[in-house]
Design a protein around this motif. Structure first.
Motif, short mmCIF file in Angstrom:
data_model
loop_
_atom_site.label_atom_id
_atom_site.label_comp_id
_atom_site.label_asym_id
_atom_site.label_seq_id
_atom_site.Cartn_x
_atom_site.Cartn_y
_atom_site.Cartn_z
N ASP A 28 47.29 -58.33 73.47
CA ASP A 28 46.00 -58.57 74.11
C ASP A 28 46.13 -59.31 75.44
N ASP A 29 47.21 -60.03 75.61
CA ASP A 29 47.40 -60.85 76.81
C ASP A 29 48.48 -60.33 77.75
N SER A 30 49.01 -59.13 77.44
CA SER A 30 50.14 -58.60 78.21
C SER A 30 49.76 -57.30 78.90
N ARG A 31 50.38 -57.05 80.04
CA ARG A 31 50.08 -55.84 80.82
C ARG A 31 51.26 -55.46 81.69
N LEU A 32 51.45 -54.16 81.84
CA LEU A 32 52.44 -53.60 82.75
C LEU A 32 51.66 -52.86 83.83
N TRP A 33 52.02 -53.05 85.09
CA TRP A 33 51.35 -52.33 86.18
C TRP A 33 52.39 -51.63 87.05
N PHE A 34 51.95 -50.58 87.71
CA PHE A 34 52.80 -49.91 88.68
C PHE A 34 51.94 -49.37 89.81
N HIS A 46 47.96 -48.91 88.90
CA HIS A 46 47.66 -48.39 87.57
C HIS A 46 48.24 -49.36 86.55
N HIS A 47 47.75 -49.32 85.30
CA HIS A 47 48.32 -50.23 84.31
C HIS A 47 48.38 -49.61 82.91
N LEU A 48 49.21 -50.24 82.09
CA LEU A 48 49.36 -49.91 80.69
C LEU A 48 49.16 -51.21 79.91
N ASP A 49 48.23 -51.21 78.96
CA ASP A 49 47.95 -52.41 78.18
C ASP A 49 48.51 -52.33 76.76
N GLU A 64 57.85 -51.90 73.09
CA GLU A 64 57.38 -50.52 73.11
C GLU A 64 56.09 -50.47 73.92
N VAL A 65 55.95 -49.39 74.69
CA VAL A 65 54.77 -49.21 75.54
C VAL A 65 54.04 -47.96 75.07
N ALA A 66 52.77 -48.11 74.70
CA ALA A 66 51.96 -46.98 74.27
C ALA A 66 51.49 -46.25 75.51
N THR A 67 52.07 -45.08 75.78
CA THR A 67 51.73 -44.36 77.00
C THR A 67 50.26 -43.96 77.05
N GLU A 68 49.63 -43.77 75.89
CA GLU A 68 48.22 -43.39 75.88
C GLU A 68 47.30 -44.51 76.37
N SER A 69 47.85 -45.72 76.57
CA SER A 69 47.05 -46.82 77.12
C SER A 69 46.99 -46.77 78.64
N LEU A 70 47.58 -45.75 79.26
CA LEU A 70 47.55 -45.61 80.72
C LEU A 70 46.13 -45.64 81.24
N ASP A 71 45.89 -46.44 82.27
CA ASP A 71 44.58 -46.53 82.90
C ASP A 71 44.79 -46.54 84.42
N THR A 72 44.44 -45.42 85.05
CA THR A 72 44.55 -45.31 86.51
C THR A 72 43.20 -45.53 87.18
N ARG A 80 46.16 -35.99 83.40
CA ARG A 80 47.21 -35.25 84.10
C ARG A 80 48.55 -36.00 84.08
N MET A 81 48.50 -37.32 84.28
CA MET A 81 49.74 -38.09 84.26
C MET A 81 50.35 -38.11 82.86
N LEU A 82 49.50 -38.21 81.85
CA LEU A 82 50.02 -38.17 80.48
C LEU A 82 50.65 -36.81 80.19
N GLU A 83 50.02 -35.74 80.65
CA GLU A 83 50.54 -34.40 80.40
C GLU A 83 51.84 -34.13 81.16
N HIS A 84 51.89 -34.49 82.43
CA HIS A 84 53.02 -34.09 83.27
C HIS A 84 54.13 -35.14 83.41
N LEU A 85 53.84 -36.40 83.08
CA LEU A 85 54.86 -37.43 83.21
C LEU A 85 55.25 -38.06 81.87
N LEU A 86 54.28 -38.27 81.01
CA LEU A 86 54.53 -39.05 79.81
C LEU A 86 54.35 -38.28 78.51
#
Length: 190
Positions: A28-34, A46-49, A64-72, A80-86
């Motif tokens: 809940d308190d952590s985030r990855l951004w790019f 963009h970020h992944l929570d 572990e990073v849940a790719t479905e948490s991607l938020d652009t 599209r990013m989930l389909e073509h990258l992740l």
């Protein structure tokens, strides 16, 4: 996206091994951004929570990073990013840390350090060096943040074909093949 695992590994490196037994990442308190740059001048963040993991009493860091948490910020771009990258790829970060030199940090103290981390996405992996700032917030709570971005290339994780497909679908003149990655990781002891 790949840099987030590096940050977690670095954050763990600042706590003593004996104190970190069974420490867990607070999702809940952590985030990855790019970041990304399209058409040579339009930058976006963009970020992944969806982060989970921890560190065991031997200093093994696993995130572990849940790719479905991607938020652009744009639903169709997320799809599209989930389909073509992740697509169907596991995204994990791991490291082995020796935290003995960080045992003396008191509550409120910080430490800047560097930690080697392994980032994997599906069958591709890359080792990176992450610069982190670790802050001990309480006896059982540690905050680890990127002290500077980790720069990841599309080639290192096999993203080149996916980025080319996204560029074509969106009708863009370019999408940079190198991205800055950063993170905010909170660890807690039960």
């Amino acid at each position: 996206m790949k840099a987030l695992p590096l940050v977690v590994a670095l954050a763990l490196g600042s706590v003593s091994l004996s104190a970190l037994a069974d420490w867990q990442l607070s999702g809940d308190d952590s985030r990855l951004w790019f970041g990304s740059v399209k058409n040579q001048s339009i930058g976006e963040t963009h970020h992944l929570d969806g982060l989970s993991g921890g560190i065991d009493d031997n200093g093994k860091v696993t995130i572990e990073v849940a790719t479905e948490s991607l938020d652009t910020g744009i639903d169709i771009r997320d799809e599209r990013m989930l389909e073509h990258l992740l697509a169907a790829a596991s995204f994990a970060i791991s490291a082995q840390v020796d935290t003995s030199s960080f045992d003396s940090l008191g509550v409120g103290e910080t430490l800047a350090t560097s930690i080697p981390v392994d980032i994997s996405l599906g069958s591709a992996s890359t080792e990176q060096e992450a610069q982190v700032l670790v802050a001990r917030l309480a006896d059982t709570r540690w905050l680890v943040v990127s002290d500077q971005p980790v720069w990841l290339s599309a080639e290192s994780l096999g993203f080149e074909d996916g980025i080319a497909a996204l560029q074509e679908i969106a009708g863009l003149s370019s999408i940079d093949r190198t991205s800055p990655v950063g993170f905010r990781l909170m660890f807690e002891s039960p």
